[in-house]
Structures are given as C-alpha cells and as structure tokens.
Design an enzyme around this catalytic site. Structure first.
Site, PDB file in Angstrom:
ATOM      1  N   ASN A  77       0.865  -1.178   0.000  1.00  0.00           N
ATOM      2  CA  ASN A  77       0.000   0.000   0.000  1.00  0.00           C
ATOM      3  C   ASN A  77       0.903   1.230   0.000  1.00  0.00           C
ATOM      4  OD1 ASN A  77      -1.779   2.055   0.494  1.00  0.00           O
ATOM      5  ND2 ASN A  77      -2.405   1.349   2.534  1.00  0.00           N
ATOM      6  N   TRP A  78       1.007   1.857  -1.151  1.00  0.00           N
ATOM      7  CA  TRP A  78       1.921   2.998  -1.279  1.00  0.00           C
ATOM      8  C   TRP A  78       1.377   4.252  -0.613  1.00  0.00           C
ATOM      9  CZ3 TRP A  78       3.681   2.945  -7.165  1.00  0.00           C
ATOM     10  CH2 TRP A  78       4.293   1.709  -7.446  1.00  0.00           C
ATOM     11  N   LYS A  79       0.131   4.235  -0.226  1.00  0.00           N
ATOM     12  CA  LYS A  79      -0.523   5.416   0.372  1.00  0.00           C
ATOM     13  C   LYS A  79      -0.316   6.628  -0.544  1.00  0.00           C
ATOM     14  CE  LYS A  79      -0.145   3.153   4.795  1.00  0.00           C
ATOM     15  NZ  LYS A  79      -0.051   3.222   6.244  1.00  0.00           N
ATOM     16  N   HIS A 107      -9.458   1.036   4.830  1.00  0.00           N
ATOM     17  CA  HIS A 107      -8.197   1.186   5.560  1.00  0.00           C
ATOM     18  C   HIS A 107      -8.433   2.104   6.770  1.00  0.00           C
ATOM     19  CE1 HIS A 107      -4.093   2.406   6.507  1.00  0.00           C
ATOM     20  NE2 HIS A 107      -3.720   1.292   5.895  1.00  0.00           N
ATOM     21  N   GLU A 123      -6.823   4.507   7.889  1.00  0.00           N
ATOM     22  CA  GLU A 123      -6.632   5.939   7.600  1.00  0.00           C
ATOM     23  C   GLU A 123      -7.882   6.524   6.952  1.00  0.00           C
ATOM     24  OE1 GLU A 123      -2.897   5.448   5.547  1.00  0.00           O
ATOM     25  OE2 GLU A 123      -2.004   4.844   7.454  1.00  0.00           O
ATOM     26  N   GLU A 172      -5.104  -4.944  10.624  1.00  0.00           N
ATOM     27  CA  GLU A 172      -4.062  -3.938  10.821  1.00  0.00           C
ATOM     28  C   GLU A 172      -4.310  -3.189  12.126  1.00  0.00           C
ATOM     29  OE1 GLU A 172      -2.053  -2.647   6.898  1.00  0.00           O
ATOM     30  OE2 GLU A 172      -3.812  -1.405   7.158  1.00  0.00           O
ATOM     31  N   GLY A 207       2.953   2.193  10.742  1.00  0.00           N
ATOM     32  CA  GLY A 207       3.915   3.288  10.584  1.00  0.00           C
ATOM     33  C   GLY A 207       4.706   3.607  11.834  1.00  0.00           C
ATOM     34  N   SER A 238       3.850  -2.244  10.207  1.00  0.00           N
ATOM     35  CA  SER A 238       5.301  -2.344  10.381  1.00  0.00           C
ATOM     36  C   SER A 238       5.871  -3.705   9.962  1.00  0.00           C
ATOM     37  CB  SER A 238       5.691  -1.995  11.826  1.00  0.00           C
ATOM     38  OG  SER A 238       5.305  -0.658  12.126  1.00  0.00           O
ATOM     39  N   GLY A 287       3.027  -1.119   4.222  1.00  0.00           N
ATOM     40  CA  GLY A 287       3.047   0.306   3.897  1.00  0.00           C
ATOM     41  C   GLY A 287       4.454   0.762   3.546  1.00  0.00           C
ATOM     42  N   GLY A 288       5.136   1.361   4.518  1.00  0.00           N
ATOM     43  CA  GLY A 288       6.454   1.964   4.289  1.00  0.00           C
ATOM     44  C   GLY A 288       7.441   1.062   3.565  1.00  0.00           C
TER      45      GLY A 288
END
Ligand code: 13P
Length: 252
Positions: free
Chosen positions: A9-11, A97, A99, A169, A175, A215, A236-237
């Site tokens: 997920n590149w956000k 998600h 967010e 999640e 993150g 993470s 993510g990251g």
C-alpha cells in the site's frame, strides 16, 4: 492451500515517474515468482502508467487501488468508480483502511457497500479492520474487530466471502516500526477466521485469506507468515523501495 497474498500500500506516495521506477525495480527482483500473489497499490493517478508497465512486461503482479466509490457513475465529486478501475486493468482494491476510517469518516456500512460493489465488478477486495491502542489496552480488540468484520460482511454470499482478503491492521502498529508480536497477530487473525466460520461455515473460513499489516519488514515477515492464520501481509512503508518489498515477497 491458501495462496499467500502480499500487497504494498503505497498510500499518498510516488509521482508518476517514481512509480514506474519502483515497478521496473520490482520487475527485476520478483517478475518470475509465483509462490505469492504480489500486489502493488499505487495512488489513483499512477494506476494507468503502472498498469501499462505491468502488462507490457507481462508481470505476475496484481494492480490494486487504495479506495473506490461503490456507485458505477454519477454526481460524486472527487470519487472514482469500480468501472473506472477495471477499465485500467486494476485487479484489487483496499477497502476501509484505518486511515480512511479515521481521517475521512468511512463507516462499516460504507465498507460493506464498497466490498459488495468490488465483488460485483470482479475486483478482489482487501477489507481492512483493526483496533486503536486505547481499544487494545481496554480489552476491546475482539469487540472492535468483530463489529468491523461482521458489518463488512453483511449479506455477502458465501462464494464471495470464500474469495475475500481481510487485512488485520492494528492501528498502533501502522507506521510506528513496532509490529504486533507474532502471537498477538496470530491470535486476532485466528479470531477473525473463527468469526467467518460462525457467520458462514468452516469451508468458507478455511478459504478466506487473512493478512497482517503494521510495520511489516523483511526481518519479521517469515515469522509472521509461519503463523497458522496469517496468509499474507499488507505493507506500507516497506513497499516503497523495490529491493525491500521484493525481500518481503520472496520471504520463503
Ligand atoms: P506500515 O507498513 O508503514 O506500518 O503501514 C501499514 C499499512 O497501513 C498498510 O496498509
């Protein structure tokens, strides 16, 4: 056997050129692998170029969106429809998600409509759930996750749910660099599978795929994937660099 599904997920990251560079890097590292269903979920504006690159190079890489509207078209300023996604070759879509829930007011009912619409359009939904730190510390994890999952599945037929991907999640692990322990992640993923069994049957529960997200790194992926009820990861990251995401996809 459930095929592992690992999605990046590149956000809200990567300009068009950067997105192509990242996918070209993935092509070098993971183009031939078939053990894992690997997916990238770029921002909407990168979908056309990334989709083209995937098809030109014949990559076995899923193309996911990070959200969509449930309606096919109409007066919904700023929204993107499922038909617009499939038209670009999109195969997967992240729904609900945390967010989107926390920052953009998405509700369990909206998640249910989006998941339904994704199936109707032949898209593979990745339906997210997870608790906040406060909810975990006050012993509410199961209640929160159960509410989100049951509402998300409302009136979905068993054939669809068998093909669903659910991403667990925990919000406190997103993150932060502090992943859930493998035992905690397994416990909630197992609980989710039990919920699906109770709502449907064990056959459906055995085929639904459950990801852990929060993470995830090349260092912790193997241990997470060794758990009985963890069938993949939502990353993510660590999905923003080709070499790092490739090491996650090639975990085994
Ligand atoms: P991180 O891997 O950066 O913790 O993000 C997880 C996530 O939110 C994926 O959807």
């Amino acid at each position: 056997m459930r095929k592992p599904v690992i999605a990046g997920n590149w956000k809200m990251n990567k300009l068009v050129g950067e997105a192509s560079e990242l996918v070209a890097g993935l092509w070098e590292e993971i183009s031939g692998q078939d053990a894992v269903e690997a997916v990238v979920c770029p921002p909407f504006v990168d979908l056309p170029s990334v989709g083209r690159l995937i098809s030109e190079r014949g990559m076995t890489l899923g193309l996911g969106a990070q959200n969509m509207h449930w309606e096919e078209s109409g007066a919904f300023t700023g929204e993107v429809s499922p038909g617009m996604l499939t038209d670009l070759g999109v195969t997967h879509v992240i729904i609900g998600h945390s967010e989107r829930r926390q920052l953009f007011g998405e509700t369990d009912q909206g998640v249910n409509r989006k998941v339904t619409s994704a199936f109707e359009h032949g898209l593979q939904p990745i339906m997210c759930c997870g608790e906040t730190l406060k909810q975990r510390e006050s012993g509410q994890t199961e209640d929160v996750v159960s509410g989100q999952v049951k509402c998300g599945l409302f009136e979905l037929p068993a054939e669809w749910v068998s093909g669903l991907v659910i991403a667990y999640e925990p919000i406190w692990a997103i993150g932060t660099g502090v992943a859930a322990s493998t035992a905690d992640a397994q416990e909630v993923c197992g609980y989710i599978r039990g919920l699906v069994a109770a709502e449907y049957d064990t056959g459906v529960a055995e085929s639904v795929r459950i990801q852990y997200g929060g993470s995830v790194t090349p260092e912790n992926i193997s241990e997470l994937m060794a758990m009985d009820d963890i069938d993949g990861a939502l990353v993510g990251g660590a999905s923003l660099k080709a070499d790092v995401f490739s090491r996650i996809v090639m975990f085994s």
